[in-house]
Scaffold this motif. Structure first.
Motif, short mmCIF file in Angstrom:
data_model
loop_
_atom_site.label_atom_id
_atom_site.label_comp_id
_atom_site.label_asym_id
_atom_site.label_seq_id
_atom_site.Cartn_x
_atom_site.Cartn_y
_atom_site.Cartn_z
N UNK A 271 0.86 -1.12 -0.09
CA UNK A 271 -0.09 -0.01 -0.19
C UNK A 271 0.95 1.38 -0.03
N UNK A 272 2.31 1.24 -0.18
CA UNK A 272 3.40 2.33 -0.30
C UNK A 272 3.27 2.79 1.10
N UNK A 273 2.68 2.47 2.19
CA UNK A 273 2.84 3.15 3.35
C UNK A 273 4.52 3.09 3.64
N UNK A 274 4.81 2.02 3.36
CA UNK A 274 6.56 1.85 3.54
C UNK A 274 6.91 1.94 2.01
N UNK B 117 -10.89 6.00 -5.23
CA UNK B 117 -9.76 5.90 -4.25
C UNK B 117 -9.01 4.91 -4.64
N UNK B 118 -7.62 5.34 -4.94
CA UNK B 118 -6.68 4.38 -5.45
C UNK B 118 -6.36 3.55 -4.21
N UNK B 119 -6.25 3.68 -3.15
CA UNK B 119 -6.03 2.66 -1.95
C UNK B 119 -7.08 1.83 -1.96
N UNK C 251 3.16 -1.95 -7.85
CA UNK C 251 3.42 -1.28 -9.03
C UNK C 251 2.35 -0.13 -9.37
N UNK C 252 1.18 -0.96 -9.60
CA UNK C 252 -0.14 -0.08 -9.80
C UNK C 252 -0.24 0.99 -9.20
N UNK C 253 -0.06 1.07 -8.06
CA UNK C 253 -0.51 2.03 -6.93
C UNK C 253 0.70 3.17 -7.47
N UNK C 254 1.79 2.75 -7.62
CA UNK C 254 2.71 3.80 -7.69
C UNK C 254 2.41 4.43 -9.22
N UNK C 255 2.07 3.94 -10.25
CA UNK C 255 1.70 4.50 -11.57
C UNK C 255 0.44 5.43 -11.47
N UNK C 256 -0.65 5.10 -10.53
CA UNK C 256 -1.61 5.80 -10.36
C UNK C 256 -1.11 7.11 -9.70
N UNK C 257 -0.53 6.95 -8.45
CA UNK C 257 0.09 8.25 -7.57
C UNK C 257 0.88 9.15 -8.24
N UNK D 214 -4.82 6.48 -15.64
CA UNK D 214 -5.86 7.44 -15.04
C UNK D 214 -6.96 6.45 -14.29
N UNK D 215 -6.86 6.84 -12.92
CA UNK D 215 -7.79 6.16 -11.80
C UNK D 215 -9.01 5.84 -12.39
N UNK D 216 -9.81 6.66 -12.80
CA UNK D 216 -11.29 6.52 -13.06
C UNK D 216 -11.47 5.60 -14.46
N UNK D 217 -10.50 5.61 -15.22
CA UNK D 217 -10.64 4.75 -16.46
C UNK D 217 -10.40 3.11 -15.77
#
Lengths: 230, 230
Positions: A36-39, A137-139, A175-181, A186-189
């Motif tokens: 979750x990229x908290x770390x 929400x990406x998370x 990886x996916x979360x990184x790309x969105x951040x 595009x998150x909505x897509x």
DNA sequence: CCCTCAACTGATGTATACAACATTAGGCGA
DNA sequence: TCGCCTAATGTTGTATACATCAGTTGAGGG
């Protein structure tokens, strides 16, 4: 004479694996924070700090970190520290190519036909994906994807295949979360596409067509990877 | 002033992974002993005894044993001991079915064309198999099979696939030796079949036909498993 | 001002004492 | 003699002090 000691020989589940269970929870917890990229990649995970936070000593922490290192999520260097790994394109590419093949095996090797309870679980996942459209929400998306993966893992009875697929998933899940951040995708897509995928999967599951389930997932893994390489 | 301390800053290879390398050797060593049935299923591996034998403390031993437990070769129970696992038919069946699929992926996913040096290495393996005909030895056969597997692992560049295939191989490598020891299968027949397999593989390798390599191996894994279930 | 080096700091790796746990042998009483 | 309880023993799990290593910082000399 039974007052002196309270042995309680009759216990539903004595759970002699209390320690093992705790280690499992800590492992899943740290793994989740990494995914979750908290770390975030490169962050130093101090054994002393983690031990203090959890109220235990370094020893059990080190065992968890050693396992995470085996799984490729952290690397420990003597005298330097334990750092969250970064995922380069080459490695990610290899993992995705392998996952594309394993997802087919999951519905071929030792398939388990979905029952009513399973369909209900999956329906709930689809509902969550629709809810994401109104509250993006990406998370939450990542958590949904994780739950979906773990749910679909129950479609195969092949234990080695399950553990390996799980290791591979968590290896590149962030990886996916990184790309969105970083706004590379595009998150909505992604949410729209994902809701359609779950809808397609739900239809195949209701028909009991596991072969279709595997190929739908394969296609989506492939396209998801293609959208990421910016 | 340099006489007091001998730091030796100039060393060809400082090898800061001296400890890591030692752990790797110990791991491979114990794993080999388990696969060669020097440590038969059910045997208790005392941490204290292993530590004394290697001249170190329990701490690094425990790390190795924890990894071996993750790999399914031993199980540790608090207050009881660390025992070498047994392999039941159901688990073995699942592993073999998965291996049959992965061996195809090894020559499809990220194939590496064999060069002259590789062919020479493989030729040596074939020579060993022919030598086994005049001096049959179940143990030497197992070692040859292990070396062959590790050699053929170099045909793929996909790192995750390599590690997973390796884990699966060592998970069930001792089954064959058990079957020979209990005379459930004939050693001489196995040697003949294996020599033919290596000959077939050598021919495919010389042609550079990796697809054939995968399918030849798949067939032999399948038949080898079929011969074992007595 | 810059370079060198040495001590300091904080990290992981190791050794060791202790706690928790399960098994077993033996004593004691019915 | 049988059964139960207790103590002893050996195991893995934990806590902690120490060793080892790498990066950093700052003082000293050119």
């Amino acid at each position: 004479m039974a007052d002196t000691t309270e042995t309680e020989p009759m216990d539903m589940m004595p759970e002699p694996l209390r320690a093992r269970e705790r280690a499992e929870r800590i492992h899943a917890d740290i793994r989740s924070r990494i995914c979750m990229l908290d770390y975030p990649p490169g962050m130093k995970l101090s054994e002393t700090a983690l031990a203090a936070e959890l109220g235990i000593s370094r020893t059990p922490i080190r065992r968890v970190l050693a396992r995470l290192e085996d799984e490729g999520l952290v690397t420990s260097v003597h005298g330097v520290g334990t750092m969250v790994t970064n995922v380069d394109y080459s490695e990610m590419s290899q993992v995705y190519r392998l996952r594309k093949e394993l997802v087919l095996l999951q519905t071929v090797l030792d398939p388990i036909q979905p029952d009513a309870a399973f369909l209900q679980r999956f329906q709930a996942l689809y509902t969550r994906s629709e809810a994401l459209k109104t509250a993006p929400s990406a998370r939450d998306f990542s958590l949904l994807d994780q739950d979906t993966f773990l749910t679909l893992l129950d479609l195969t009875a092949n234990a080695p295949l399950r553990t390996m697929a799980e290791r591979l998933y968590f290896r590149t899940a962030r990886i996916w979360l990184q790309q969105v951040t970083s706004s590379h995708i595009d998150l909505m897509q992604e949410i729209d596409i994902y809701a359609r995928e779950l809808q397609d999967l739900l239809g195949a599951l209701e028909l009991g067509d596991l072969d279709a389930v595997g190929h739908i997932r394969r296609g989506h893994i492939s396209m998801s990877f293609a959208r990421m390489r910016v």
